[in-house]
Design an enzyme around this catalytic site. Structure first.
Site, PDB file in Angstrom:
ATOM      1  CG  ASN A 173     -57.539  29.545  -0.093  1.00 60.66           C
ATOM      2  OD1 ASN A 173     -56.406  29.807  -0.057  1.00 60.66           O
ATOM      3  ND2 ASN A 173     -58.137  29.279  -1.291  1.00 60.66           N
TER       4      ASN A 173
ATOM      5  CE  LYS B 281     -59.106  32.235  -2.359  1.00 58.51           C
ATOM      6  NZ  LYS B 281     -60.317  32.856  -3.592  1.00 58.51           N
TER       7      LYS B 281
ATOM      8  CG  HIS C  21     -58.903  26.945  -5.105  1.00 61.07           C
ATOM      9  ND1 HIS C  21     -59.301  27.974  -5.679  1.00 61.07           N
ATOM     10  CD2 HIS C  21     -59.724  27.396  -3.970  1.00 61.07           C
ATOM     11  CE1 HIS C  21     -59.826  29.101  -5.255  1.00 61.07           C
ATOM     12  NE2 HIS C  21     -60.299  28.725  -4.136  1.00 61.07           N
TER      13      HIS C  21
ATOM     14  CD  GLU D 150     -58.699  31.821  -6.669  1.00 66.19           C
ATOM     15  OE1 GLU D 150     -57.641  31.707  -5.828  1.00 66.19           O
ATOM     16  OE2 GLU D 150     -59.515  32.217  -6.088  1.00 66.19           O
TER      17      GLU D 150
ATOM     18  CD  GLU E 164     -63.811  26.749  -2.599  1.00 68.81           C
ATOM     19  OE1 GLU E 164     -64.222  27.838  -1.780  1.00 68.81           O
ATOM     20  OE2 GLU E 164     -62.827  26.950  -3.383  1.00 68.81           O
TER      21      GLU E 164
ATOM     22  N   GLY F 226     -65.219  34.768  -4.789  1.00 74.63           N
ATOM     23  CA  GLY F 226     -64.658  36.204  -4.804  1.00 74.63           C
ATOM     24  C   GLY F 226     -65.333  37.409  -5.479  1.00 74.63           C
TER      25      GLY F 226
ATOM     26  CB  SER G 241     -68.992  35.262  -1.722  1.00 75.55           C
ATOM     27  OG  SER G 241     -68.285  35.586  -2.892  1.00 75.55           O
TER      28      SER G 241
HETATM   29  P1  PGA Z   1     -64.100  33.690  -1.090  1.00 74.23           P
HETATM   30  O1  PGA Z   1     -63.072  32.362  -1.870  1.00 74.23           O
HETATM   31  O2  PGA Z   1     -64.577  33.169   0.273  1.00 74.23           O
HETATM   32  O3  PGA Z   1     -63.194  34.907  -1.242  1.00 74.23           O
HETATM   33  O4  PGA Z   1     -65.081  33.679  -2.138  1.00 74.23           O
HETATM   34  C1  PGA Z   1     -63.383  31.243  -1.613  1.00 74.23           C
HETATM   35  C2  PGA Z   1     -62.156  30.393  -1.849  1.00 74.23           C
HETATM   36  O5  PGA Z   1     -61.738  30.683  -2.745  1.00 74.23           O
HETATM   37  O6  PGA Z   1     -62.109  29.294  -1.346  1.00 74.23           O
END
Ligand code: PGA
Length: 251
Positions: free
Chosen positions: A9, A11, A94, A96, A164, A170, A210
């Site tokens: 992803n 982003k 997601h 976010e 997740e 993140g 992560s």
């Molecule tokens: P990350 O994000 O690997 O940077 O923690 C995962 C995601 O949001 O799908």
């Protein structure tokens, strides 16, 4: 036997030129890897150049979001039909989108239904906050997110679910493989009770939060974790390819 899915992803990162270069790097890095489905999810503006860069490779493309509406006056949105010309997958729900855009399980389910209606495979994201984890209710909370986010779907054979945990995204604070396994197993149990044990056995459940080249193998070794949804580490073609490789090795 479930085929692992490793999806990057990206982003809101990378210019058009950077996106094409990263796509080429991923394609090169995974060209000899078998037994894993590799997916990259670039920003929508880069879908066309990335699809040209990936033409003839074994890397699939996904969108990062989709409208639940088929067409019309929805400024800034993209329909499932539009994405389907370029993508095989699309991320829905997601965290976010849930936290910054007010999306809930109902919105997520509507987006999943719109995707499946045109043949796009939704990667449906669920995961608890730190507050919910600390309260000890994470498994029940996520099971209820699964139920709400699959509402109205009569068949889940074309669906992936990504576990997740919000606190792991993140943050560099990845969930332990034990937590990833326990939660994936709870999600599979929820799918079994909503659909059937065959449906639950067939569905790929990805871990996200992560994931990096060093910890990927520990998730790959977990029986109910069938892949990864990778944010930060997917922006580095070499690191991402090593994550894909970790899931191939566990197969
Ligand atoms: P990350 O994000 O690997 O940077 O923690 C995962 C995601 O949001 O799908």
């Amino acid at each position: 036997m479930r085929t692992p899915v490793v999806a990057g992803n990206w982003k809101m990162n990378n210019t058009l030129a950077e996106a094409s270069a990263l796509a080429r790097g991923v394609a090169k890095g995974v060209s000899d890897i078998k037994g894993v489905t590799t997916v990259v999810c670039p920003p929508s503006v880069s879908l066309v150049p990335v699809s040209m860069a990936l033409n003839g490779t074994n890397v699939f493309i996904g969108g990062q979001d989709v409208s639940s509406n088929a067409q019309g006056a929805y400024t800034g949105e993209l329909s499932a039909d539009m994405l389907f010309g370029l993508c095989t997958y699309v991320i829905v729900g997601h965290s976010e989108r849930r936290s910054m855009h007010g999306e809930d399980d109902g919105t997520t389910a509507a987006k999943a239904r719109a995707s499946l209606a045109v043949g796009l495979r939704p990667i449906i994201c669920v995961g608890e906050s730190l507050e919910v984890r600390d309260s000890g209710d994470a498994a029940a909370f996520v099971a209820s997110q699964v139920e709400g986010s699959l509402a109205g779907l009569s068949d889940v054979s074309q669906v992936e679910i990504a576990y997740e945990p919000v606190w792991a995204i993140g943050t560099g604070r990845a969930a332990s493989p034990e937590i990833a396994q326990e939660m994936s197993s709870a999600i599979r149990g929820a799918v079994a009770s909503l659909y059937s044990s065959e449906a639950a056995e067939g569905i790929a459940i990805l871990y996200g939060g992560s994931v990096n080249a060093d910890n990927a193998a520990s998730y790959a070794a977990s029986p109910d974790v069938d892949g990864a949804l990778v944010g930060g580490a997917s922006l580095d073609g070499e690191a991402f390819s090593r994550i894909v490789e970790a899931f191939a090795a566990s197969d």
